[in-house]
Motif scaffolding. Structure first.
Motif, PDB file in Angstrom:
ATOM      1  N   ALA A 102       0.830  -1.204   0.000  1.00  0.00           N
ATOM      2  CA  ALA A 102       0.000   0.000   0.000  1.00  0.00           C
ATOM      3  C   ALA A 102       0.867   1.257   0.000  1.00  0.00           C
ATOM      4  N   SER A 103       1.949   1.232   0.779  1.00  0.00           N
ATOM      5  CA  SER A 103       2.834   2.392   0.856  1.00  0.00           C
ATOM      6  C   SER A 103       3.478   2.691  -0.485  1.00  0.00           C
ATOM      7  N   ALA A 131       5.424  11.262   0.807  1.00  0.00           N
ATOM      8  CA  ALA A 131       5.764  11.218   2.228  1.00  0.00           C
ATOM      9  C   ALA A 131       4.904  10.211   2.978  1.00  0.00           C
ATOM     10  N   VAL A 132       3.608  10.151   2.631  1.00  0.00           N
ATOM     11  CA  VAL A 132       2.722   9.157   3.243  1.00  0.00           C
ATOM     12  C   VAL A 132       3.217   7.751   2.926  1.00  0.00           C
ATOM     13  N   GLY A 135       6.696   7.253   4.877  1.00  0.00           N
ATOM     14  CA  GLY A 135       6.801   7.619   6.289  1.00  0.00           C
ATOM     15  C   GLY A 135       6.844   6.447   7.247  1.00  0.00           C
ATOM     16  N   VAL A 136       6.241   5.326   6.860  1.00  0.00           N
ATOM     17  CA  VAL A 136       6.188   4.177   7.766  1.00  0.00           C
ATOM     18  C   VAL A 136       7.330   3.197   7.545  1.00  0.00           C
ATOM     19  N   MET A 137       8.128   3.399   6.491  1.00  0.00           N
ATOM     20  CA  MET A 137       9.071   2.361   6.097  1.00  0.00           C
ATOM     21  C   MET A 137      10.215   2.156   7.082  1.00  0.00           C
ATOM     22  N   TRP A 138      10.780   3.234   7.617  1.00  0.00           N
ATOM     23  CA  TRP A 138      11.891   3.078   8.556  1.00  0.00           C
ATOM     24  C   TRP A 138      11.452   2.345   9.823  1.00  0.00           C
ATOM     25  N   PRO A 139      10.314   2.700  10.449  1.00  0.00           N
ATOM     26  CA  PRO A 139       9.852   1.912  11.591  1.00  0.00           C
ATOM     27  C   PRO A 139       9.535   0.458  11.232  1.00  0.00           C
ATOM     28  N   VAL A 140       8.948   0.232  10.053  1.00  0.00           N
ATOM     29  CA  VAL A 140       8.650  -1.143   9.635  1.00  0.00           C
ATOM     30  C   VAL A 140       9.933  -1.948   9.488  1.00  0.00           C
ATOM     31  N   LEU A 141      10.965  -1.331   8.913  1.00  0.00           N
ATOM     32  CA  LEU A 141      12.252  -2.014   8.774  1.00  0.00           C
ATOM     33  C   LEU A 141      12.833  -2.353  10.140  1.00  0.00           C
TER      34      LEU A 141
END
Length: 249
Positions: A102-103, A131-132, A135-141
């Motif tokens: 989705a990202s 950005a949306v 934005g979640v990729m670093w925490p997901v990694l």
């Protein structure tokens, strides 16, 4: 027994730590997934500052003020600052593949908007969607690394991933400037569109799920709204400080 084995090979079936890390090494499936997540996160960090060198050209093309043009970078930081706190909820409510696919779809759509946008507003919307998407990729990694590696190896793993992430902001403005000089600033977003499509395909065909989901997970959206209003207002104030007196409402 064969059905159970086939299910374990399904991309949507979460890998356990034992299936991800064996004999002090990542298994093939886990290595591929970590590589995909690292690449996508690298792209996000790379994108964040890539427009810095192109801002003067964009300001000139659209006939806007430097303060207004600066929002192409400010809005990226603002949206990422809002998305990161939401990641804890997203990673509990949705699978790794669902979040990443989705990202990357949103990121690619944003890149197309910015590439083909005929007005500054459309380019700004494109940057917001980028950005949306990232934005979640670093925490997901980070969460994936913690899910895969045993405690004794997490420091080494995070250090390796962190080195890759620290390179992205350093080379982003340089390559963005080169692209702007050679082919114009829109070529930056054309490149990001291609990268977004590649990342989306990698996520669809190579990424595995990690960890468990909690369908009952809930987010404190009231607090999210407060963070958008507070953080966004603070950035809006500092961005426009040269246009209005310090005491302006």
């Amino acid at each position: 027994g064969n059905n159970r084995n086939n299910n374990r090979h399904s991309l949507s079936c979460p890998l356990t730590r034992e299936e991800s890390y064996q004999n002090d090494h990542l298994t093939h499936a886990a290595f591929v997934s970590i590589a995909i997540l690292t690449f996508i996160t690298f792209v996000g960090n790379f994108t964040q500052l890539q427009l810095s060198a192109a801002l003067p050209t964009i300001v000139s093309d659209f006939g806007i003020s430097v303060t207004t043009g600066q929002w192409l970078t400010s809005i990226f930081q603002l949206v990422m600052g809002v998305m990161v706190p939401l990641t804890a909820y997203l990673t509990r409510r949705f699978s790794t593949r669902q979040i990443v696919i989705a990202s990357m779809a949103v990121f690619t759509l944003g890149s197309v908007f910015a590439w083909l946008g005929s007005s500054f507003v459309l380019v700004l919307i494109g940057r917001l969607l980028e950005a949306v998407g990232t934005g979640v990729m670093w925490p997901v990694l980070q969460i994936t690394v913690f899910s895969i590696y045993p405690l004794s190896r997490r420091g080494m793993a995070m250090g390796t991933v962190g080195m890759a992430m620290s390179v992205a902001p350093a080379i982003g403005p340089t390559l963005g400037g080169v692209q702007t000089d050679l082919n114009g600033w829109r070529s930056i977003f054309l490149t990001l569109t291609v990268i977004g499509v590649i990342s989306l395909l990698l996520a669809i065909f190579g990424l595995r799920n990690f960890g468990t989901r909690d369908a009952s997970a809930k987010a404190d959206f009231f607090s999210v709204g407060l963070s958008i209003f507070g953080f966004g207002g603070l950035m809006f104030g500092f961005t426009n400080i040269e246009s209005y007196p310090f005491t302006h409402p």
